[in-house]
Design an enzyme around this catalytic site. Structure first.
Site, PDB file in Angstrom:
ATOM      1  N   GLU A 180     -18.306 -13.123 -52.623  1.00 43.87           N
ATOM      2  CA  GLU A 180     -19.126 -12.073 -53.228  1.00 43.87           C
ATOM      3  C   GLU A 180     -18.725 -11.853 -54.690  1.00 43.87           C
ATOM      4  OE1 GLU A 180     -21.636 -10.256 -52.839  1.00 43.87           O
ATOM      5  OE2 GLU A 180     -22.202 -10.565 -50.763  1.00 43.87           O
ATOM      6  N   CYS A 222     -19.895  -7.886 -47.228  1.00 40.58           N
ATOM      7  CA  CYS A 222     -21.026  -7.828 -48.159  1.00 40.58           C
ATOM      8  C   CYS A 222     -21.762  -6.502 -48.017  1.00 40.58           C
ATOM      9  CB  CYS A 222     -21.969  -8.995 -47.911  1.00 40.58           C
ATOM     10  SG  CYS A 222     -23.399  -9.017 -49.017  1.00 40.58           S
TER      11      CYS A 222
END
Length: 590
Positions: free
Chosen positions: A269, A196
């Site tokens: 994500e 991330c």
């Protein structure tokens, strides 16, 4: 014939390199059964764990970058309500990160590691403060309670479960009775956080590079500047470094767990970016936005779709199947040793004359703007060269005696560029999209191409290439010459398009994918010309005649910003790093 023939034949002449080339082509008992030559990549020993994982799962990164949300944000025309929803969801993300870091710090058994994790948590808290400034700057109304959407919930639950030790292969919570077992949890948590951080740092840099310094009205400039800042880039790098340190003593099995966590985090994500509520027109994904049109995909074959040039493949078949001595000699068939020498000579001649031809083209006066007519005139010279090269090949007799079954077998086992077939398969299977696929190739034998696609379930492709002539499945050495040059390719392209327009009343959008000078005219004629890993000669010749080469993503952002449509003969071609990028652009996340 292509210039890569020389490089491939050099491999044939090398005792060390010849066996892998043969194993690439054939799988019967007559030849080696090994079937794979991986494309060049960074050595695992030269790259840290986080770097290796980032490269391995780069495809997921592209799906995030090419999402309608990300493209609109980068272009600056993302609706403010969509951004408000995103900020509200991102707050839940960041709070989960902060808590995960708390749990990870408790598991670390080294004071320096605890301090490093605490520093990362501090960065998250600073980011939450930055969100407060977003609320003020954009006058966002987040007083209304925004429920956590399912994509946000999946990631936050995954992250906190990992930080609590609920990882497959690890002892259950409450049983982590040694510092070493607890340290693993810290490493696993970093494995779930790192992608991330790296993704946002990457997007920040990509978006930041597209910001015009004179542009003061970009509404999301502050967001972009935050994630492209040295401070955030350093924080992402610190996260990667800490993951490397915590995992340095792990076993192969434990590193596999980190890899799975990293991959899962990247996937979640992607889902997060695509889950943002979205109600505005966007230029991506291509198929969704052109479902009412007919979409015509054109592609080159050699080195655009393949790893090895087809001329080298056919040369290898000829050499491997040729008689080694006069015993059992087939009528009018060259011996293997003679074939090698003849191929080497042809290769040398081709390479030398090709370079001379390119330099001759570049000696012409450089255009100060896009000059399509001048480029066409210059490529007439290259076309004549290609035809003469084919004359030499046919006259030499090196293609005589090849068996059609061997050619088809080689096509079936041919290694293709990663992701190429997947793109074609998904485009042709996408519902509500009228897509046609054409391959335009210099390849001497269209049967090789058809076998390559048919073996992978892409039977709908229409192949436009040269063809061997056969007598009872044995090649005569002659070629039915259909597509020998850049001019031939352009004529085929125009003819296919004109015939289609007669049959269809719908508007037609054309995409051409290629990699070499031979593709230049088709790339420019198409509404969207996409260049994959282009050769230096393609860029040199194109630039000489005023062609612009623009990274596909930046081109998309520009069109999103100006609400432009795709149009051929614009003088602009779009470059990509891989077929995964084409997939992200054309099909989006599925």
């Amino acid at each position: 014939m292509r210039i890569l023939l020389n490089n491939s034949l050099a491999l044939l002449r090398s005792p060390r390199a010849a066996p892998p080339i043969r194993s690439l082509l054939f799988g019967s008992k007559k030849w080696s059964s090994a079937m794979s030559i991986p494309p060049p990549s960074i050595s695992a020993s030269e790259e840290a764990l986080a770097g290796r994982l980032w490269i391995k799962f780069n495809r997921e990164c592209l799906f995030s970058m090419y999402s309608p949300f990300a493209v609109s944000l980068a272009a600056g025309n993302l609706k403010i309500e969509t951004f408000r929803q995103y900020i509200a969801q991102d707050v839940h993300f960041l709070k989960a990160f902060a808590h995960a870091y708390e749990l990870a710090a408790e598991c670390a058994d080294d004071d320096d590691d605890k301090l490093a994790i605490s520093d990362l948590r501090k960065s998250v808290m600073d980011e939450l403060k930055m969100h407060d400034s977003f609320v003020q700057d954009w006058d966002l109304d987040i007083s209304k309670e925004v429920s956590v959407n399912s994509a946000t919930l999946r990631y936050t639950e995954f992250l906190l479960a990992t930080a609590s030790g609920k990882v497959e292969g690890l002892k259950a919570p409450g049983m982590l009775d040694t510092p070493f077992e607890k340290t693993k949890v810290a490493a696993y948590t970093l494995g779930a956080v790192t992608p991330c951080m790296k993704l946002y740092a990457f997007l920040g840099k990509e978006f930041g590079a597209l910001l015009d310094s004179s542009e003061v009205n970009h509404p999301y400039k502050k967001w972009i500047e935050n994630y492209s800042s040295d401070a955030f880039q350093a924080s992402a790098k610190q996260t990667e470094d800490l993951l490397e340190k915590l995992s340095v003593c792990m076993t192969g099995e434990e590193l596999d767990i980190i890899e799975k966590l990293y991959q899962q985090a990247m996937k979640l994500e992607v889902e997060f970016f695509h889950a943002q509520p979205f109600a505005q027109p966007t230029i991506v994904p291509l198929l969704k936005n052109h479902s009412k049109d007919e979409l015509m995909i054109f592609s080159d074959f050699d080195l655009t779709c393949t790893v090895v040039d087809s001329s080298a493949i056919l040369a290898e078949i000829a050499i491997v199947t040729a008689p080694k001595d006069d015993q059992g000699q087939q009528i009018n068939r060259m011996l293997s040793a003679d074939l090698k020498n003849t191929w080497s000579l042809l290769s040398k001649q081709y390479t030398e004359h090709y370079e001379e031809c390119i330099e001759s083209i570049l000696n012409k006066e450089k255009a100060d703007k896009f000059d399509y007519e001048g480029l066409c005139e210059a490529l007439e010279q290259l076309s004549e060269f290609e035809k003469k090269a084919n004359d030499r090949v046919i006259e030499s007799g090196v293609l005589k005696g090849l068996n059609l079954d061997d050619i088809k077998r080689a096509g079936e086992r041919l290694i293709l560029q990663d992701g190429c077939i997947n793109v074609f398969q998904k485009i042709l299977k996408t519902q509500d999209v009228n897509a046609k696929l054409h391959v335009l190739s210099y390849c001497w034998c269209g049967d090789l191409i058809r076998a390559a696609f048919s073996a992978r379930g892409v039977d709908a492709v229409e192949v436009h290439a040269n063809e061997f002539t056969f007598e009872e499945s044995i090649s005569t050495g002659e070629i039915e010459r259909k597509v020998e040059s850049p001019i031939d390719k352009a004529q085929q392209f125009k003819s296919i398009l004109q015939n289609r327009k007669k049959d269809e009343e719908k508007s037609i959008l054309t995409v051409y994918i290629g990699d070499s000078v031979g593709d230049l005219l088709c790339l420019l004629e198409a509404d969207i010309g996409i260049v994959v890993a282009s050769s230096s000669s393609l860029r040199r010749v194109g630039s000489h005649f005023g062609v612009s080469f623009v990274p596909l993503f930046s081109g998309i952002v520009q069109k999103q910003k100006q609400e432009e449509t795709w149009k051929g003969l614009s003088g602009t071609l779009y470059t990509v790093s891989s077929w995964a990028e084409i997939h992200s652009f054309a099909l989006g996340w599925e």
